[in-house]
Design an enzyme around this catalytic site. Structure first.
Site, PDB file in Angstrom:
ATOM      1  N   ARG A 109      98.321  21.661 -82.063  1.00 25.62           N
ATOM      2  CA  ARG A 109      98.797  21.741 -80.677  1.00 25.62           C
ATOM      3  C   ARG A 109      99.261  23.171 -80.468  1.00 25.62           C
ATOM      4  NH1 ARG A 109     102.551  17.622 -77.293  1.00 25.62           N
ATOM      5  NH2 ARG A 109     100.547  16.546 -77.410  1.00 25.62           N
ATOM      6  N   HIS A 136      93.092  17.949 -73.517  1.00 23.74           N
ATOM      7  CA  HIS A 136      93.836  17.036 -74.386  1.00 23.74           C
ATOM      8  C   HIS A 136      92.868  15.916 -74.794  1.00 23.74           C
ATOM      9  CE1 HIS A 136      97.067  15.213 -76.376  1.00 23.74           C
ATOM     10  NE2 HIS A 136      97.943  15.059 -75.404  1.00 23.74           N
ATOM     11  N   GLN A 139      94.126  12.470 -76.068  1.00 26.08           N
ATOM     12  CA  GLN A 139      94.661  11.657 -74.986  1.00 26.08           C
ATOM     13  C   GLN A 139      93.523  10.916 -74.268  1.00 26.08           C
ATOM     14  OE1 GLN A 139      98.142  11.384 -73.940  1.00 26.08           O
ATOM     15  NE2 GLN A 139      97.137   9.631 -73.025  1.00 26.08           N
ATOM     16  N   ASP A 231     100.398  12.107 -64.205  1.00 23.41           N
ATOM     17  CA  ASP A 231     100.984  12.929 -65.271  1.00 23.41           C
ATOM     18  C   ASP A 231     102.140  13.718 -64.644  1.00 23.41           C
ATOM     19  OD1 ASP A 231     101.398  14.373 -67.607  1.00 23.41           O
ATOM     20  OD2 ASP A 231      99.571  15.574 -67.448  1.00 23.41           O
ATOM     21  N   CYS A 271     100.211   9.476 -69.298  1.00 25.04           N
ATOM     22  CA  CYS A 271     100.077   9.945 -70.686  1.00 25.04           C
ATOM     23  C   CYS A 271     101.429  10.065 -71.376  1.00 25.04           C
ATOM     24  CB  CYS A 271      99.309  11.253 -70.728  1.00 25.04           C
ATOM     25  SG  CYS A 271     100.007  12.524 -69.675  1.00 25.04           S
ATOM     26  N   ARG A 299      97.181   5.756 -78.779  1.00 17.00           N
ATOM     27  CA  ARG A 299      97.031   7.091 -79.367  1.00 17.00           C
ATOM     28  C   ARG A 299      96.905   6.955 -80.892  1.00 17.00           C
ATOM     29  NH1 ARG A 299      98.853  11.470 -76.722  1.00 17.00           N
ATOM     30  NH2 ARG A 299      97.649  12.494 -78.353  1.00 17.00           N
TER      31      ARG A 299
HETATM   32  N1   CP Z   1     100.901  12.408 -74.191  1.00 21.11           N
HETATM   33  C1   CP Z   1     101.244  13.194 -75.237  1.00 21.11           C
HETATM   34  O1   CP Z   1     100.436  13.998 -75.751  1.00 21.11           O
HETATM   35  O2   CP Z   1     102.503  12.984 -75.692  1.00 21.11           O
HETATM   36  P1   CP Z   1     103.275  13.980 -76.672  1.00 21.11           P
HETATM   37  O3   CP Z   1     103.389  15.311 -75.957  1.00 21.11           O
HETATM   38  O4   CP Z   1     104.598  13.347 -76.921  1.00 21.11           O
HETATM   39  O5   CP Z   1     102.463  14.141 -77.928  1.00 21.11           O
END
Ligand code: CP
Length: 312
Positions: A109, A136, A139, A231, A271, A299
């Protein structure tokens, strides 16, 4: 021929074909439902290591990967924001080379999509985009898996996106277009998705037969939808724009009134994390139509399936 993702990277959701995405969902279902037992899963990546290098906070993505690699018999190493200071303490390529010689796969990330791309080109082991400023993909895999669980046949489903045309929206647009899912995107003016992603998604939609419509009217997008997805208005790293964004997105709240425009059995996705009272009301997030917490659980199942196919 069996679908294999051995040695592959996942930087964009468009790195996967429809067949490969469907295989990830098949494995997700098989593992989630218990058709593959916990004991059997332990042999899939026994003794393998996944590094998780994150320069932003995470709950779902991090816990999903860490639990998944453990359930597959492997081990996760979390490198928290500040631990590595990639590009600052040493170059991106040097970090990628060292990790690639030490672990079997990497989930990253990192704010810059280009940095994740460079990581994937250099590491020599599979690199998974755990969220960048452009996409993402993990996701998106969980999003449509959740829709498929709830709604069945995806080609009959109408999805409405209400909110920012940013990374989650980009990956959703691409996965819907690849998998033949109809999508309407409503964003405030100037918060539309990036043109290159729109063009790419339109090309995939033309091939799959999906429809993709973009606009700036949330009611029009939600009218008759089976899925309403939103979101946060202020993503991580955009805090200095918070005041302006809250004003610009004010008409894009997913609340009971907006949800009435969708089909009576529509589900709501988010999300997460949610900013309750901003992009979504408590009433909707805690209401019977909300599938956001199931989506969050998924997830884990989809990320575990991804690791299964990459590492086995
Ligand atoms: N939706 C998502 O990626 O959550 P986090 O940022 O908590 O990983």
């Amino acid at each position: 021929m069996a679908v294999s993702l051995t040695g592959r990277n996942l930087v964009s959701i468009a790195d996967l074909s429809r067949e490969e995405i469907e295989e990830i969902w098949r494995v997700s279902e098989e593992q989630k439902s218990g058709k593959v037992s916990r004991e059997q899963m332990l042999d899939i990546a026994r003794g393998r290591t996944l590094a998780m290098i994150f320069d932003k906070s995470s709950l779902r993505t991090r816990i999903g990967f860490e639990v998944a690699i453990g359930q597959l018999g492997g081990h996760g190493v979390y490198l928290a924001p500040g631990d590595v200071r990639i590009g600052e303490r040493e170059t991106v390529a040097d970090v990628a080379r060292v990790l690639g010689r030490t672990v079997d796969a990497i989930s990253a990330r990192l704010s810059s999509h280009e940095v994740i791309q460079e990581f994937a080109e250099t590491a020599g082991v599979p690199v998974i985009n755990a969220m960048s400023n452009l996409e993402h993909p993990c996701q998106a895999l969980a999003d449509l898996f959740t829709v498929k669980e709830r709604k069945g046949e995806l080609s009959a489903v109408e999805v409405a996106w209400v909110g920012d045309g940013y990374n989650v929206c980009h990956s959703l647009m691409l996965i819907c277009a690849i998998c033949g899912v109809n999508l309407k995107v409503a964003t405030p003016v100037t918060y539309e998705p990036r043109p290159e992603i729109v063009n790419q998604a339109q090309d995939y939609a033309a091939a799959s037969g999906a429809s993709l419509a973009l606009g700036n009217d949330p009611e029009q997008a939600v009218e008759g939808a089976d899925v309403v997805y939103t979101d946060v208005w202020v993503s991580s790293g955009m805090e200095e724009q918070a005041h302006r964004r809250r004003a610009d997105f004010a008409a894009f709240q997913v609340n009971a009134e907006l949800l009435k425009k969708a089909k009576p059995d529509a589900i709501v996705l988010h999300c997460l994390p949610a900013h309750r009272g901003e992009e979504i009301t408590d009433e909707v997030l805690d209401g019977p139509q909300c599938a956001a917490f199931e989506q969050a659980e998924n997830r884990l199942h989809t990320q575990r399936a991804l690791l299964t196919l990459m590492l086995s």
